[in-house]
Design a protein around this motif. Structure first.
Motif: not given
Length: 435
Positions: A63-72, A129-135, A363-372
């Protein structure tokens, strides 16, 4: 938040429906892993308390890979569009689920089986990581302003459909097969079902239109060249608020919903099959609660709903985990209430976190905040709850984890700027979207 002009062409309802429904696969897979954790611990990690701990630790590490994917994927979504992000992430999810169904077991290759499972978990987490924030961003940007809470909550509702499918398929598989068949080949069935579902969704997703807000950015040439730097420079406070909201939502969901079957099995309250059927009933309750919560946030605002749920998160979880030791009936009641709490927080959290940012860099803001926050308070907490329970023998320990997080984020939620258009005097960056 800053005001932007609205696009002339709205998103069609079909595209919104397609986007909302397709969080099913994401949550089917991750919920399946947790609901099936006791089975997978025997198949891949040797079984027993140590095997279950290793299975949950593998979930946490992946699950620690999730924010990495969210950032990418967040960079891709903010630079090139929400649509390509969601198509690419779904393609990777399809491949990962199919490969998981084909893995050799511990009995066949020894400890290497567990490492291969963890490797595919990492790939799945990266793509998710990019799926939920994108949706969530896509639904927010395509919804009519006064219905953003309801429409965005559909992502959470659809994820609960995925959780329901995971619980139902798991329960049916466990109940239909003996231990030998389950360990030999039966465990593969739920993952094959998920891979087939993901493939169908990938084909359908290719018909979606691009987000109107991203089209607006392209027309106005406001798409940030470096979305990550843009978010860190201009939206640090919003990232912090998104982290707090998501922390509460993540621990409420992963400890209060998906960890419950493992808790009931560990405490001897129910067997594996009964625990999974109980979780299926809890998922049904959440599907009903989620859109109602979204509607409520459109009527009275995001902040009062979040504050009320945080207070409930302080008061209820320890009592409910203690209650679930009292037999199947009490376990069902406790699990349903916990599930409704977690589902409600997820529903309002989806729209509240996304509304912290304008379209540029969302999406990048969500990656840093929500997904982390999800990586820390979602992926790690089932493993931590298991070890706290093993070490202390204290049944309310998992509930205490939820209560502590709820208490810590409560001051942030009390001070949260209201973002519901009907309740806020601030400019609405995505107002005027038709549903």
């Amino acid at each position: 938040m800053q005001a932007h002009s609205t696009p002339t062409q709205p998103l069609p309802t079909r595209s919104l429906a397609v986007a909302a429904l397709f969080t099913i696969v994401e949550w089917y897979d991750f919920t399946l892993y947790l609901y099936f954790a006791t089975v997978l611990s025997r198949v891949f990690f040797g079984g027993g308390a140590v095997g279950l701990g290793d299975a949950l630790a593998g979930f946490a590490v992946a699950y620690l890979m999730r924010p990495v994917g969210a950032i990418v994927f967040g960079h891709i979504g903010d630079r090139y569009g929400r649509r390509p992000t969601m198509i690419l992430s779904m393609g990777m999810m399809t491949a990962a689920m199919l490969a998981t169904a084909m893995l050799p077991t511990h009995a066949q290759v020894g400890p290497a089986a567990g490492w291969m499972m963890i490797g595919l978990r990492c790939l799945m987490a990266f793509s998710v990581g990019g799926e939920y924030t994108g949706v969530v961003a896509y639904l927010l940007e395509g919804a009519r302003a006064e219905r953003r809470g309801l429409v965005t909550s559909l992502a959470s509702a659809a994820s609960e459909v995925g959780a329901l499918l995971a619980a139902g398929v798991s329960a049916l598989t466990v109940a239909s097969l003996d231990e030998g068949a389950l360990a030999a080949w039966g465990w593969r069935i739920p993952f094959l079902v998920g891979a087939a579902l993901a493939g169908i969704i990938l084909l359908a997703r290719s018909t979606m239109e691009e987000s109107p807000d991203f089209l607006r950015q392209q027309a106005q040439a406001t798409t940030p060249r470096s979305p990550l730097r843009h978010s860190l420079r201009h939206h640090r406070a919003a990232i912090g608020r998104g982290f707090a909201i998501s922390a509460l939502g993540s621990i409420s969901y992963y400890v209060g919903i998906t960890y419950v079957p493992s808790f009931l099995s560990a405490m001897g309250t129910t067997g594996e099959a009964d625990a999974l059927w109980l979780s299926t009933l809890a998922a049904l309750a959440v599907i009903l609660v989620t859109p109602l919560t979204g509607l409520l946030t459109d009527r009275i605002g995001r902040r009062p709903v979040l504050v009320g749920l945080a207070i409930a998160g302080v008061v209820l979880p320890m009592l409910l985990f203690l209650l679930m030791r009292g037999g199947f009936g009490l376990a069902l009641a406790g699990a349903v209430v916990l599930a409704c709490l977690g589902g409600a927080v997820s529903a309002v959290g989806a729209v509240a976190t996304a509304e912290q940012f304008p379209g540029e860099g969302r999406l990048s803001g969500l990656a840093f905040g929500a997904t982390s926050a999800t990586a820390l308070f979602g992926g790690l907490t089932p493993w931590l709850a298991h070890h706290l329970l093993e070490a202390s023998g204290w049944a309310p320990a998992p509930g205490a984890m939820i209560a502590i997080v709820a208490l810590c984020v409560l001051p942030v939620l009390v001070m949260l700027p209201e973002t519901a258009p009907r309740k806020s005097k601030k400019a609405d960056p995505v107002a005027g979207r038709p549903f």
